[in-house]
Motif scaffolding. Structure first.
Motif, PDB file in Angstrom:
ATOM      1  N   ILE A 117       5.006   0.012 -11.277  1.00  0.00           N
ATOM      2  CA  ILE A 117       4.560   1.318 -10.792  1.00  0.00           C
ATOM      3  C   ILE A 117       5.685   1.886  -9.944  1.00  0.00           C
ATOM      4  CG2 ILE A 117       2.840   2.569  -9.443  1.00  0.00           C
ATOM      5  CD1 ILE A 117       0.870   0.289 -10.046  1.00  0.00           C
ATOM      6  N   PRO A 118       6.273   2.996 -10.356  1.00  0.00           N
ATOM      7  CA  PRO A 118       7.439   3.520  -9.643  1.00  0.00           C
ATOM      8  C   PRO A 118       7.071   4.095  -8.277  1.00  0.00           C
ATOM      9  CG  PRO A 118       6.756   5.069 -11.329  1.00  0.00           C
ATOM     10  CD  PRO A 118       5.904   3.842 -11.512  1.00  0.00           C
ATOM     11  N   CYS A 119       8.021   4.024  -7.369  1.00  0.00           N
ATOM     12  CA  CYS A 119       7.780   4.506  -6.003  1.00  0.00           C
ATOM     13  C   CYS A 119       7.984   6.014  -5.969  1.00  0.00           C
ATOM     14  CB  CYS A 119       8.701   3.797  -5.022  1.00  0.00           C
ATOM     15  SG  CYS A 119       8.295   4.162  -3.311  1.00  0.00           S
ATOM     16  N   VAL A 120       6.930   6.732  -6.341  1.00  0.00           N
ATOM     17  CA  VAL A 120       6.984   8.197  -6.393  1.00  0.00           C
ATOM     18  C   VAL A 120       6.061   8.829  -5.357  1.00  0.00           C
ATOM     19  CG1 VAL A 120       7.647   8.223  -8.825  1.00  0.00           C
ATOM     20  CG2 VAL A 120       5.214   8.263  -8.213  1.00  0.00           C
ATOM     21  N   LEU A 121       5.427   8.007  -4.524  1.00  0.00           N
ATOM     22  CA  LEU A 121       4.497   8.480  -3.500  1.00  0.00           C
ATOM     23  C   LEU A 121       4.857   7.845  -2.164  1.00  0.00           C
ATOM     24  CD1 LEU A 121       1.152   7.975  -5.460  1.00  0.00           C
ATOM     25  CD2 LEU A 121       2.269  10.175  -5.025  1.00  0.00           C
ATOM     26  N   THR A 122       4.661   8.599  -1.087  1.00  0.00           N
ATOM     27  CA  THR A 122       4.933   8.020   0.232  1.00  0.00           C
ATOM     28  C   THR A 122       4.027   6.826   0.505  1.00  0.00           C
ATOM     29  OG1 THR A 122       3.424   9.602   1.309  1.00  0.00           O
ATOM     30  CG2 THR A 122       5.767  10.204   1.179  1.00  0.00           C
ATOM     31  N   MET A 123       2.793   6.838  -0.035  1.00  0.00           N
ATOM     32  CA  MET A 123       1.902   5.696   0.182  1.00  0.00           C
ATOM     33  C   MET A 123       2.466   4.423  -0.437  1.00  0.00           C
ATOM     34  SD  MET A 123      -2.125   5.134  -0.839  1.00  0.00           S
ATOM     35  CE  MET A 123      -2.738   6.482   0.175  1.00  0.00           C
ATOM     36  N   PHE A 131      -2.155   9.603 -13.311  1.00  0.00           N
ATOM     37  CA  PHE A 131      -2.449  11.034 -13.452  1.00  0.00           C
ATOM     38  C   PHE A 131      -1.168  11.867 -13.430  1.00  0.00           C
ATOM     39  CE2 PHE A 131      -6.898  10.463 -11.376  1.00  0.00           C
ATOM     40  CZ  PHE A 131      -7.417  10.022 -12.583  1.00  0.00           C
ATOM     41  N   ALA A 132      -0.248  11.490 -12.549  1.00  0.00           N
ATOM     42  CA  ALA A 132       0.998  12.243 -12.444  1.00  0.00           C
ATOM     43  C   ALA A 132       1.755  12.240 -13.770  1.00  0.00           C
ATOM     44  CB  ALA A 132       1.875  11.656 -11.336  1.00  0.00           C
ATOM     45  N   TYR A 133       1.750  11.101 -14.464  1.00  0.00           N
ATOM     46  CA  TYR A 133       2.449  11.032 -15.743  1.00  0.00           C
ATOM     47  C   TYR A 133       1.782  11.882 -16.821  1.00  0.00           C
ATOM     48  CZ  TYR A 133       6.111   7.615 -14.804  1.00  0.00           C
ATOM     49  OH  TYR A 133       7.256   6.992 -14.349  1.00  0.00           O
ATOM     50  N   GLU A 191       9.068  12.290  -9.834  1.00  0.00           N
ATOM     51  CA  GLU A 191      10.412  12.003  -9.312  1.00  0.00           C
ATOM     52  C   GLU A 191      10.353  10.843  -8.320  1.00  0.00           C
ATOM     53  OE1 GLU A 191      14.507  12.754  -9.160  1.00  0.00           O
ATOM     54  OE2 GLU A 191      12.990  13.794 -10.387  1.00  0.00           O
ATOM     55  N   PRO A 192      11.134   9.793  -8.538  1.00  0.00           N
ATOM     56  CA  PRO A 192      11.168   8.682  -7.563  1.00  0.00           C
ATOM     57  C   PRO A 192      11.682   9.149  -6.206  1.00  0.00           C
ATOM     58  CG  PRO A 192      12.200   8.049  -9.647  1.00  0.00           C
ATOM     59  CD  PRO A 192      11.998   9.534  -9.706  1.00  0.00           C
ATOM     60  N   ILE A 193      11.197   8.530  -5.154  1.00  0.00           N
ATOM     61  CA  ILE A 193      11.688   8.799  -3.805  1.00  0.00           C
ATOM     62  C   ILE A 193      13.004   8.038  -3.615  1.00  0.00           C
ATOM     63  CG2 ILE A 193      11.167   8.600  -1.343  1.00  0.00           C
ATOM     64  CD1 ILE A 193       8.198   8.586  -2.104  1.00  0.00           C
TER      65      ILE A 193
END
Length: 221
Positions: free
Chosen positions: A116-122, A193-195, A201-203
């Motif tokens: 799971i890519p790091c695309v969220l601050t959580m 859902f984002a996909y 976009e990765p952070i």
């Protein structure tokens, strides 16, 4: 065992209570899934029994094993994942709690064998980067535990998606491991859902590092 009797009694209650969080957050189905806790100062752990309904899980039904998965105290056979939990405790002394679920979205990522890519601050906050995938391993011995340890030793994540199986999470204690399991399922769903809308976009790594440091050492009371 007698010198740790009070700690074991308290952990039986804690581990039983934490299993209600798995059902509360819809992370498990039927009798699948388990929570365990290391007994401080002893080579022991408390874990859910195998195949017992969540409605019937109370402190008296929790079992105590050593860190090789051998039953020490309890009226039931321990979870089929006991060997995996025990291996983690033997090889990761900083871990005080382990959780396994088959939560739908996280398990879907495990079925794909895709981090799971790091695309969220959580995700940055709790997991410190991409949530990694561990190898496929058979249930019943410590093969799963070896895969968990090998994967997490190379990451600062508190979660691993075991390929074609499901998620395992770890924490300083059992409550922290349950929290990681709840947060894992939430971000797995959101990123799915984002996909559907495009490619998130990765952070960037520097921001991930800052977010993780703040959350782990500053956030909260």
């Amino acid at each position: 065992m007698r010198e740790h009797e009070a700690a074991v009694r308290a952990l039986r209650q804690t581990v039983a209570d934490l299993h209600t969080e798995l059902t509360r957050y819809d992370l498990v189905t039927w009798t699948a899934g388990n929570v365990s806790a290391r007994v401080p100062g002893a080579d022991l752990m408390v874990i859910k029994p195998s195949g017992v309904s969540y409605d019937d899980l109370g402190p008296e039904s929790m079992v105590v094993t050593d860190l090789h998965g051998e039953l020490v105290e309890g009226d039931f056979a321990p979870s089929s994942d006991t060997a995996a939990h025990a291996y983690v405790y033997r090889h990761m002394p900083e871990v005080g709690g382990v959780v396994h679920t088959h939560s739908s979205y996280a398990t879907a990522w495990a079925a794909r064998g895709e981090p799971i890519p790091c695309v969220l601050t959580m995700i940055a906050d709790e997991f410190g980067g991409d949530i990694p995938v561990g190898p496929f391993a058979m249930i019943g011995d410590d093969s799963i535990g070896r895969g968990i340890v090998e994967t997490l030793r190379e990451n600062r994540s508190s979660a691993v998606l075991m390929r074609s199986h499901g998620p395992f999470t770890v924490g300083k204690d059992a409550r922290a491991a349950v929290k990681a399991a709840v947060m894992l399922e939430d971000v797995a769903k959101t990123v799915h859902f984002a996909y559907q809308l495009g490619t998130p976009e990765p952070i960037d790594r520097a921001s991930v590092d800052r977010l993780h440091e703040r959350y782990q050492n500053v956030y909260g009371q």
